[in-house]
Design an enzyme around this catalytic site. Structure first.
Site, short mmCIF file in Angstrom:
data_model
loop_
_atom_site.label_atom_id
_atom_site.label_comp_id
_atom_site.label_asym_id
_atom_site.label_seq_id
_atom_site.Cartn_x
_atom_site.Cartn_y
_atom_site.Cartn_z
N SER A 36 0.88 -1.17 0.00
CA SER A 36 0.00 0.00 0.00
C SER A 36 0.91 1.22 0.00
O SER A 36 1.86 1.30 -0.78
CB SER A 36 -0.92 -0.06 1.22
N TYR B 139 -4.19 9.03 -6.33
CA TYR B 139 -3.26 7.97 -5.91
C TYR B 139 -3.67 7.30 -4.59
O TYR B 139 -3.61 6.08 -4.47
CB TYR B 139 -1.85 8.58 -5.75
N LYS C 143 -4.98 3.14 -2.60
CA LYS C 143 -4.05 2.62 -1.58
C LYS C 143 -4.77 2.37 -0.26
O LYS C 143 -4.46 1.43 0.47
CB LYS C 143 -2.87 3.59 -1.38
N1 LIG Z 1 8.29 4.95 -4.42
C1 LIG Z 1 7.59 5.37 -3.41
O1 LIG Z 1 7.89 6.45 -2.84
C2 LIG Z 1 6.43 4.57 -2.90
C3 LIG Z 1 5.87 4.95 -1.65
C4 LIG Z 1 4.80 4.21 -1.16
C5 LIG Z 1 4.30 3.15 -1.87
N2 LIG Z 1 4.85 2.81 -3.08
C6 LIG Z 1 4.25 1.69 -3.79
O2 LIG Z 1 5.24 0.70 -4.03
C7 LIG Z 1 4.92 -0.01 -5.23
C8 LIG Z 1 6.17 0.00 -6.12
O3 LIG Z 1 6.46 1.33 -6.47
P1 LIG Z 1 7.89 1.79 -7.02
O4 LIG Z 1 8.14 3.13 -6.46
O5 LIG Z 1 8.84 0.69 -6.82
O6 LIG Z 1 7.52 2.02 -8.56
P2 LIG Z 1 8.30 1.70 -9.91
O7 LIG Z 1 9.77 1.76 -9.72
O8 LIG Z 1 7.68 2.61 -10.93
O9 LIG Z 1 7.87 0.19 -10.21
C9 LIG Z 1 6.54 -0.10 -10.51
C10 LIG Z 1 6.48 -1.47 -11.11
O10 LIG Z 1 5.12 -1.77 -11.43
C11 LIG Z 1 5.05 -2.21 -12.78
N3 LIG Z 1 3.76 -1.86 -13.36
C12 LIG Z 1 3.19 -0.64 -13.46
N4 LIG Z 1 1.98 -0.74 -14.04
C13 LIG Z 1 1.80 -2.06 -14.31
C14 LIG Z 1 0.76 -2.80 -14.91
N5 LIG Z 1 -0.37 -2.22 -15.35
N6 LIG Z 1 0.91 -4.13 -15.03
C15 LIG Z 1 2.04 -4.76 -14.61
N7 LIG Z 1 3.05 -4.11 -14.03
C16 LIG Z 1 2.94 -2.77 -13.88
C17 LIG Z 1 6.18 -1.46 -13.46
O11 LIG Z 1 6.49 -2.09 -14.66
P3 LIG Z 1 7.06 -1.13 -15.85
O12 LIG Z 1 8.35 -0.57 -15.31
O13 LIG Z 1 7.20 -2.06 -16.95
O14 LIG Z 1 6.01 -0.07 -16.04
C18 LIG Z 1 7.27 -1.61 -12.41
O15 LIG Z 1 7.83 -2.90 -12.46
C19 LIG Z 1 3.73 0.72 -5.85
O16 LIG Z 1 2.56 0.02 -5.54
C20 LIG Z 1 3.75 2.06 -5.17
O17 LIG Z 1 2.46 2.66 -5.11
C21 LIG Z 1 5.90 3.48 -3.60
#
Ligand SMILES: NC(=O)c1ccc[n+]([C@@H]2O[C@H](COP(=O)([O-])OP(=O)(O)OC[C@H]3O[C@@H](n4cnc5c(N)ncnc54)[C@H](OP(=O)(O)O)[C@@H]3O)[C@@H](O)[C@H]2O)c1
Length: 272
Positions: free
Chosen positions: A139, A153, A157
């Site tokens: 989340s 967003y 979540k």
């Molecule tokens: N980064 C933060 O600050 C943060 C904070 C809180 C929560 N989160 C959560 O943590 C999780 C990972 O985020 P992240 O920051 O690591 O993001 P990220 O680096 O952008 O990675 C996201 C991943 O999800 C894949 N993806 C996106 N849309 C998709 C779809 N429709 N079908 C299949 N795969 C898909 C992407 O694949 P592609 O690269 O091929 O698009 C990538 O592998 C998310 O749920 C995010 O909301 C992140």
């Protein structure tokens, strides 16, 4: 010899998911990554781990239930039963409520909520049959308090958090452990892209719970899983802040609103 554990990680081609994949491989798991079939997934498919057979990639859009079902079926046929599911696929972005289009709200709900739900529905039946398995939903800290600029967003979540709470109690009698992780800001491509869309008020509030590397977030999430936690925070500061939000929501709202007012005032001043 004990069978190798098999983890399926959605969104494992980038950011937090990728760091989780690296650490699981280091822990001796066999891993299947489900993500969009783009360059990042191809790079994984060409990696050393993939050549050695420890890592598999399945291109699929998590918001397509049939594609997810097929990807999970292939993952299980090749990699064995799923012992651990981590749903890290997701999209980011920010913007003021009335400046966002309807498609933004739909996209966030479809990818971030349904794209979490479908993989769980694909693995849960066999975990129930075996009376074993772990499911970790990613989340966000933005599901614990209202954050200015996150009207697209954050609600999905919150929905993921609700799903995790519901499944925790419903699947527990079947031997399945469900956990939910609440990362604060993590340095990933998603956060970098989201920054470009953030109003100044969002920038001022986001990150107040701290910022981490994906490796640190991944290590905290996997440590939480090993300890059987149902709510996982990526550091002590976030855990304390989460407790404070629960105990004193009115104070938190007051502080957040004050910050928004200050930023709005200084932005107006700068425009003059
Ligand atoms: N980064 C933060 O600050 C943060 C904070 C809180 C929560 N989160 C959560 O943590 C999780 C990972 O985020 P992240 O920051 O690591 O993001 P990220 O680096 O952008 O990675 C996201 C991943 O999800 C894949 N993806 C996106 N849309 C998709 C779809 N429709 N079908 C299949 N795969 C898909 C992407 O694949 P592609 O690269 O091929 O698009 C990538 O592998 C998310 O749920 C995010 O909301 C992140």
């Amino acid at each position: 010899m004990a069978a190798m554990m098999h983890a399926i990680v959605t969104g494992g081609s980038s950011g937090i998911g990728y760091a989780i994949v690296r650490q699981l491989l280091g822990d001796g798991y066999r891993v299947t990554v489900i993500a969009l079939g783009d360059a990042a997934l191809s790079a994984l498919a060409d990696s050393e781990s993939s050549r050695s057979g420890d890592l598999r990639t399945e291109p699929a859009d998590v918001s397509d239930p049939f594609a997810v079902e097929r990807a999970v079926q292939r993952a299980v046929a090749d990699g064995g039963r799923c012992d651990l599911l981590v749903t890290s696929a997701g999209i980011g972005g920010a913007g003021r409520f009335l400046e966002l289009g309807n498609t933004e709200f739909e996209r966030h709900m479809t990818v971030n909520y349904l794209g979490t739900l479908y993989p769980v529905r694909a693995v849960a039946p066999s975990m129930m049959e075996r009376r074993a398995g772990t499911i970790v939903l990613i989340s966000s800290f933005a599901a614990l308090l209202g954050v200015y600029g996150y009207s697209a967003y954050a609600p999905p979540k919150y929905a993921v958090r609700g799903l995790a709470e519901t499944l925790r109690t419903e699947l527990r009698p079947h031997g399945i452990h469900v956990a939910c992780a609440f990362p604060s800001d993590v340095d990933t491509p998603m956060l970098a892209a989201a920054h470009a869309t953030m109003p100044p008020e969002t920038r001022a509030i986001a990150g107040s719970a701290g910022r981490h590397s994906p490796e640190r977030a991944a290590a905290a999430i996997l440590r939480g899983v090993r300890r059987g936690k149902s709510r996982i925070f990526c550091d002590r500061r976030s855990a304390v802040l989460a407790r404070f939000i629960e105990l004193a929501p009115a104070i938190v709202r007051f502080l957040v609103d004050r910050k928004v007012r200050k930023v709005a005032a200084s932005t107006a001043e700068a425009k003059r």
